[in-house]
Design a protein around this motif. Structure first.
Motif, PDB file in Angstrom:
ATOM      1  N   PHE A   1       0.855  -1.172   0.000  1.00 28.42           N
ATOM      2  CA  PHE A   1       0.000   0.000   0.000  1.00 28.42           C
ATOM      3  C   PHE A   1       0.895   1.227   0.000  1.00 28.42           C
ATOM      4  CE2 PHE A   1      -2.495  -3.347   1.938  1.00 28.42           C
ATOM      5  CZ  PHE A   1      -3.730  -3.193   1.342  1.00 28.42           C
ATOM      6  N   SER A   2       0.467   2.271  -0.673  1.00 30.18           N
ATOM      7  CA  SER A   2       1.266   3.491  -0.713  1.00 30.18           C
ATOM      8  C   SER A   2       0.534   4.615   0.010  1.00 30.18           C
ATOM      9  CB  SER A   2       1.562   3.890  -2.156  1.00 30.18           C
ATOM     10  OG  SER A   2       0.361   4.059  -2.877  1.00 30.18           O
ATOM     11  N   VAL A   3       1.311   5.534   0.546  1.00 34.54           N
ATOM     12  CA  VAL A   3       0.758   6.682   1.264  1.00 34.54           C
ATOM     13  C   VAL A   3      -0.187   7.448   0.338  1.00 34.54           C
ATOM     14  CG1 VAL A   3       1.356   8.890   2.346  1.00 34.54           C
ATOM     15  CG2 VAL A   3       2.742   6.855   2.791  1.00 34.54           C
TER      16      VAL A   3
ATOM     17  N   VAL B   1      -8.289   3.238   1.222  1.00 39.10           N
ATOM     18  CA  VAL B   1      -8.482   1.839   1.566  1.00 39.10           C
ATOM     19  C   VAL B   1      -9.729   1.688   2.440  1.00 39.10           C
ATOM     20  CG1 VAL B   1      -6.026   1.267   1.427  1.00 39.10           C
ATOM     21  CG2 VAL B   1      -6.994   2.003   3.613  1.00 39.10           C
ATOM     22  N   ARG B   2     -10.099   0.449   2.644  1.00 36.38           N
ATOM     23  CA  ARG B   2     -11.224   0.105   3.509  1.00 36.38           C
ATOM     24  C   ARG B   2     -10.891  -1.252   4.126  1.00 36.38           C
ATOM     25  NH1 ARG B   2     -16.421   2.164   2.843  1.00 36.38           N
ATOM     26  NH2 ARG B   2     -15.805   2.887   0.807  1.00 36.38           N
ATOM     27  N   LEU B   3     -11.404  -1.492   5.322  1.00 35.43           N
ATOM     28  CA  LEU B   3     -11.242  -2.813   5.912  1.00 35.43           C
ATOM     29  C   LEU B   3     -11.935  -3.843   5.039  1.00 35.43           C
ATOM     30  CD1 LEU B   3     -11.914  -2.052   9.667  1.00 35.43           C
ATOM     31  CD2 LEU B   3      -9.753  -2.842   8.680  1.00 35.43           C
TER      32      LEU B   3
ATOM     33  N   PRO C   1     -15.547   2.630   7.074  1.00 38.15           N
ATOM     34  CA  PRO C   1     -15.343   3.878   6.339  1.00 38.15           C
ATOM     35  C   PRO C   1     -14.137   3.817   5.407  1.00 38.15           C
ATOM     36  CG  PRO C   1     -14.493   4.111   8.545  1.00 38.15           C
ATOM     37  CD  PRO C   1     -15.174   2.763   8.482  1.00 38.15           C
ATOM     38  N   GLN C   2     -14.153   4.703   4.423  1.00 42.50           N
ATOM     39  CA  GLN C   2     -12.971   4.895   3.588  1.00 42.50           C
ATOM     40  C   GLN C   2     -11.901   5.536   4.447  1.00 42.50           C
ATOM     41  OE1 GLN C   2     -13.421   7.494   0.217  1.00 42.50           O
ATOM     42  NE2 GLN C   2     -13.706   5.783  -1.148  1.00 42.50           N
ATOM     43  N   MET C   3     -10.663   5.076   4.293  1.00 43.30           N
ATOM     44  CA  MET C   3      -9.551   5.617   5.065  1.00 43.30           C
ATOM     45  C   MET C   3      -8.414   5.951   4.103  1.00 43.30           C
ATOM     46  SD  MET C   3      -9.599   2.906   8.251  1.00 43.30           S
ATOM     47  CE  MET C   3      -9.439   1.452   7.201  1.00 43.30           C
ATOM     48  N   THR C   4      -7.541   6.839   4.536  1.00 42.59           N
ATOM     49  CA  THR C   4      -6.382   7.221   3.752  1.00 42.59           C
ATOM     50  C   THR C   4      -5.133   6.636   4.399  1.00 42.59           C
ATOM     51  OG1 THR C   4      -7.462   9.294   3.140  1.00 42.59           O
ATOM     52  CG2 THR C   4      -5.082   9.173   2.813  1.00 42.59           C
ATOM     53  N   VAL C   5      -4.294   5.985   3.603  1.00 44.85           N
ATOM     54  CA  VAL C   5      -3.038   5.440   4.123  1.00 44.85           C
ATOM     55  C   VAL C   5      -2.127   6.607   4.485  1.00 44.85           C
ATOM     56  CG1 VAL C   5      -0.976   4.089   3.580  1.00 44.85           C
ATOM     57  CG2 VAL C   5      -3.225   3.315   2.790  1.00 44.85           C
TER      58      VAL C   5
ATOM     59  N   ASP D   1      -3.033  -7.234   5.605  1.00 44.98           N
ATOM     60  CA  ASP D   1      -4.007  -8.202   5.100  1.00 44.98           C
ATOM     61  C   ASP D   1      -5.439  -7.939   5.567  1.00 44.98           C
ATOM     62  OD1 ASP D   1      -3.791  -9.058   7.731  1.00 44.98           O
ATOM     63  OD2 ASP D   1      -3.115 -11.078   7.229  1.00 44.98           O
ATOM     64  N   GLN D   2      -5.625  -6.939   6.429  1.00 49.25           N
ATOM     65  CA  GLN D   2      -6.969  -6.535   6.852  1.00 49.25           C
ATOM     66  C   GLN D   2      -7.588  -5.519   5.882  1.00 49.25           C
ATOM     67  OE1 GLN D   2      -5.566  -5.282  10.902  1.00 49.25           O
ATOM     68  NE2 GLN D   2      -7.457  -6.298  11.506  1.00 49.25           N
ATOM     69  N   LEU D   3      -6.768  -4.973   4.984  1.00 52.98           N
ATOM     70  CA  LEU D   3      -7.190  -3.857   4.143  1.00 52.98           C
ATOM     71  C   LEU D   3      -7.311  -4.244   2.673  1.00 52.98           C
ATOM     72  CD1 LEU D   3      -4.796  -1.190   5.666  1.00 52.98           C
ATOM     73  CD2 LEU D   3      -7.239  -1.457   6.170  1.00 52.98           C
ATOM     74  N   GLN D   4      -8.118  -3.467   1.972  1.00 55.12           N
ATOM     75  CA  GLN D   4      -8.209  -3.567   0.522  1.00 55.12           C
ATOM     76  C   GLN D   4      -8.362  -2.157  -0.036  1.00 55.12           C
ATOM     77  OE1 GLN D   4     -11.633  -5.986  -0.130  1.00 55.12           O
ATOM     78  NE2 GLN D   4     -13.088  -4.360   0.311  1.00 55.12           N
TER      79      GLN D   4
END
Length: 83
Positions: free
Chosen positions: A7-9, A13-15, A20-24, A50-53
């Protein structure tokens, strides 16, 4: 993203279980720290990769867009101060 991918900054992403939508915000080994807002409160939490997509881009209000832009600009300012 499947498990094992990076994942990049700045990526949205979301669980995998939803939420909710989240930002790395940062990535260190297999720990991805994410930021998101609940009303006007910024939340932050580390997750195992592995919890995120990757999240599908969804429409957001002008207020939400402005808040996210302000957050990114503040982060850039702080990182510039440390150099």
């Amino acid at each position: 993203m499947s498990s094992g991918e990076t994942f990049s900054v700045g990526l949205l992403v979301r669980l995998r279980s939803g939420g909710p939508q989240m930002t790395v915000f940062s990535v260190e080994d297999d720990v991805v720290t994410c930021h998101w807002f609940v009303k006007d409160e910024l939340k932050q939490k580390p997750f195992k990769a592995d919890q995120l997509q990757e999240a599908e881009i969804e429409q957001m209000s002008d207020h939400e867009l402005a808040r996210r832009i302000a957050f990114i600009l503040e982060k850039d300012k702080r990182s510039g101060d440390s150099e």
